[in-house]
Motif scaffolding. Structure first.
Motif, PDB file in Angstrom:
ATOM      1  N   ARG A  13       0.601  -1.506  -0.013  1.00 37.61           N
ATOM      2  CA  ARG A  13      -0.249  -0.252  -0.040  1.00 37.61           C
ATOM      3  C   ARG A  13       0.587   0.938  -0.202  1.00 37.61           C
ATOM      4  NH1 ARG A  13      -2.963  -0.924   3.880  1.00 37.61           N
ATOM      5  NH2 ARG A  13      -2.015   0.657   5.515  1.00 37.61           N
ATOM      6  N   TYR A  14       2.000   1.162   0.484  1.00 39.26           N
ATOM      7  CA  TYR A  14       3.181   2.263   0.625  1.00 39.26           C
ATOM      8  C   TYR A  14       4.131   2.194  -0.672  1.00 39.26           C
ATOM      9  CZ  TYR A  14       1.311   3.753   5.494  1.00 39.26           C
ATOM     10  OH  TYR A  14       1.039   4.469   6.319  1.00 39.26           O
ATOM     11  N   GLU A  15       3.915   1.521  -1.126  1.00 40.97           N
ATOM     12  CA  GLU A  15       4.569   1.263  -2.481  1.00 40.97           C
ATOM     13  C   GLU A  15       5.467   0.785  -2.689  1.00 40.97           C
ATOM     14  OE1 GLU A  15       3.994   4.707  -4.782  1.00 40.97           O
ATOM     15  OE2 GLU A  15       1.617   4.794  -5.288  1.00 40.97           O
ATOM     16  N   PHE A  16       5.877   0.034  -1.023  1.00 44.66           N
ATOM     17  CA  PHE A  16       7.125  -0.639  -1.596  1.00 44.66           C
ATOM     18  C   PHE A  16       7.174  -2.137  -2.347  1.00 44.66           C
ATOM     19  CE2 PHE A  16       7.457   1.725   2.890  1.00 44.66           C
ATOM     20  CZ  PHE A  16       8.294   1.571   2.651  1.00 44.66           C
ATOM     21  N   SER A  17       8.406  -2.414  -3.020  1.00 41.77           N
ATOM     22  CA  SER A  17       8.287  -2.849  -3.945  1.00 41.77           C
ATOM     23  C   SER A  17       9.097  -4.245  -3.040  1.00 41.77           C
ATOM     24  CB  SER A  17       9.580  -2.887  -5.444  1.00 41.77           C
ATOM     25  OG  SER A  17       9.385  -4.454  -5.572  1.00 41.77           O
ATOM     26  N   VAL A  18       8.043  -6.007  -2.682  1.00 39.90           N
ATOM     27  CA  VAL A  18       8.613  -6.734  -1.985  1.00 39.90           C
ATOM     28  C   VAL A  18       8.835  -7.704  -2.775  1.00 39.90           C
ATOM     29  CG1 VAL A  18       6.974  -9.115  -0.189  1.00 39.90           C
ATOM     30  CG2 VAL A  18       6.113  -6.457  -0.200  1.00 39.90           C
ATOM     31  N   LEU A  19      10.330  -8.451  -2.767  1.00 37.31           N
ATOM     32  CA  LEU A  19      10.534  -8.895  -3.330  1.00 37.31           C
ATOM     33  C   LEU A  19      10.412 -10.704  -3.437  1.00 37.31           C
ATOM     34  CD1 LEU A  19      12.642  -9.129  -6.705  1.00 37.31           C
ATOM     35  CD2 LEU A  19      14.633  -8.866  -4.462  1.00 37.31           C
ATOM     36  N   PHE A  20      10.389 -11.102  -1.919  1.00 43.37           N
ATOM     37  CA  PHE A  20      10.585 -12.493  -1.513  1.00 43.37           C
ATOM     38  C   PHE A  20       9.869 -12.331  -0.079  1.00 43.37           C
ATOM     39  CE2 PHE A  20      11.941 -15.666   1.145  1.00 43.37           C
ATOM     40  CZ  PHE A  20      11.681 -16.788   0.910  1.00 43.37           C
ATOM     41  N   TYR A  21       9.482 -13.284   0.886  1.00 44.95           N
ATOM     42  CA  TYR A  21       8.902 -13.315   1.559  1.00 44.95           C
ATOM     43  C   TYR A  21       8.313 -15.060   2.029  1.00 44.95           C
ATOM     44  CZ  TYR A  21       3.974 -14.209  -0.644  1.00 44.95           C
ATOM     45  OH  TYR A  21       2.899 -14.696  -1.016  1.00 44.95           O
ATOM     46  N   SER A  22       8.938 -15.105   3.314  1.00 42.07           N
ATOM     47  CA  SER A  22       8.568 -17.067   3.166  1.00 42.07           C
ATOM     48  C   SER A  22       7.820 -16.823   4.857  1.00 42.07           C
ATOM     49  CB  SER A  22       9.819 -16.957   3.789  1.00 42.07           C
ATOM     50  OG  SER A  22      10.411 -16.934   4.482  1.00 42.07           O
TER      51      SER A  22
END
Length: 220
Positions: free
Chosen positions: A189-198
């Motif tokens: 929502r704050y326009e951060f690019s989420v490259l990966f998560y686990s």
């Protein structure tokens, strides 16, 4: 934690008066890529397994190979993470530790160094990982921390990487909770690019709730 805390006194070393046969026995017994060489407590350098295995005269003294020594070492009072580049640069699984007088104190094994690094980074802790990608001018640790804390979580570890000066930053966060769907949504929502998560399956709780609602509907 300094390198001194990771010294393994059981790891071997060579005196210059010992011979090639002794060196080969130690390499095989301890499965080492190198051996530290000392003379009257003074550390002289590492001698590689690759070099020693090519020497056919088993009685030849280690003192004859001074030009083959690799000057790889680290002071006893350095942070243990400073030893990591040495293992990479010299492709060694043993890191000699010296004092201010260049005297040999002992060695660290690459395995112990890896375990210490894993503990330091929280690799064996519970929780989730999130990797963000951004321009350098977008980086605001306080803003990132604020987003995480606003969702009732805490950043346990934060690491920033940049492969080259022109590349985007990769910011890796270790969070102290596994259910991170709302955190991911807030970053986006704050326009951060989420490259990966686990962590937990994304929106696992919502999916479970929807499934339960469907079952209730079918019962009707």
């Amino acid at each position: 934690m300094t390198t001194l805390h990771l010294i393994d006194k059981n790891l071997p070393y060579l005196n210059v008066e010992e011979n090639v046969a002794r060196a080969k026995d130690l390499l095989a017994q301890y499965k080492l890529t190198h051996l530290p060489v000392i003379k009257k407590k003074k550390y002289l350098g590492l001698l590689s397994e690759e070099f020693l295995l090519d020497i056919h005269n088993s009685n030849q003294k280690i003192a004859d190979f001074s030009e083959e020594l690799i000057l790889a070492m680290i002071p006893y009072n350095q942070h243990f993470l400073r030893a990591v580049p040495i293992t990479k640069r010299y492709k060694t699984n043993i890191i000699p530790i010296v004092n201010e007088h260049q005297e040999f104190l002992g060695s660290i094994s690459a395995l112990d160094l890896l375990n210490a690094t894993g503990n330091f980074c929280g690799a064996d802790e519970g929780g989730a990982l999130i990797v963000l990608e951004m321009d350098r001018n977008q980086l605001s640790v306080s803003e990132i921390n604020g987003i995480v804390e606003s969702e009732g979580a805490t950043i346990m570890h934060l690491n920033i990487q940049q492969e080259d000066p022109s590349a985007l930053l990769k910011v890796t966060l270790q969070i102290n909770k596994k259910e991170i769907s709302t955190i991911i949504a807030t970053f986006e929502r704050y326009e951060f690019s989420v490259l990966f998560y686990s962590g937990e399956e994304l929106f696992e709780n919502e999916i479970s709730a929807n499934y339960q609602n469907l079952m209730n509907y079918l019962d009707i």
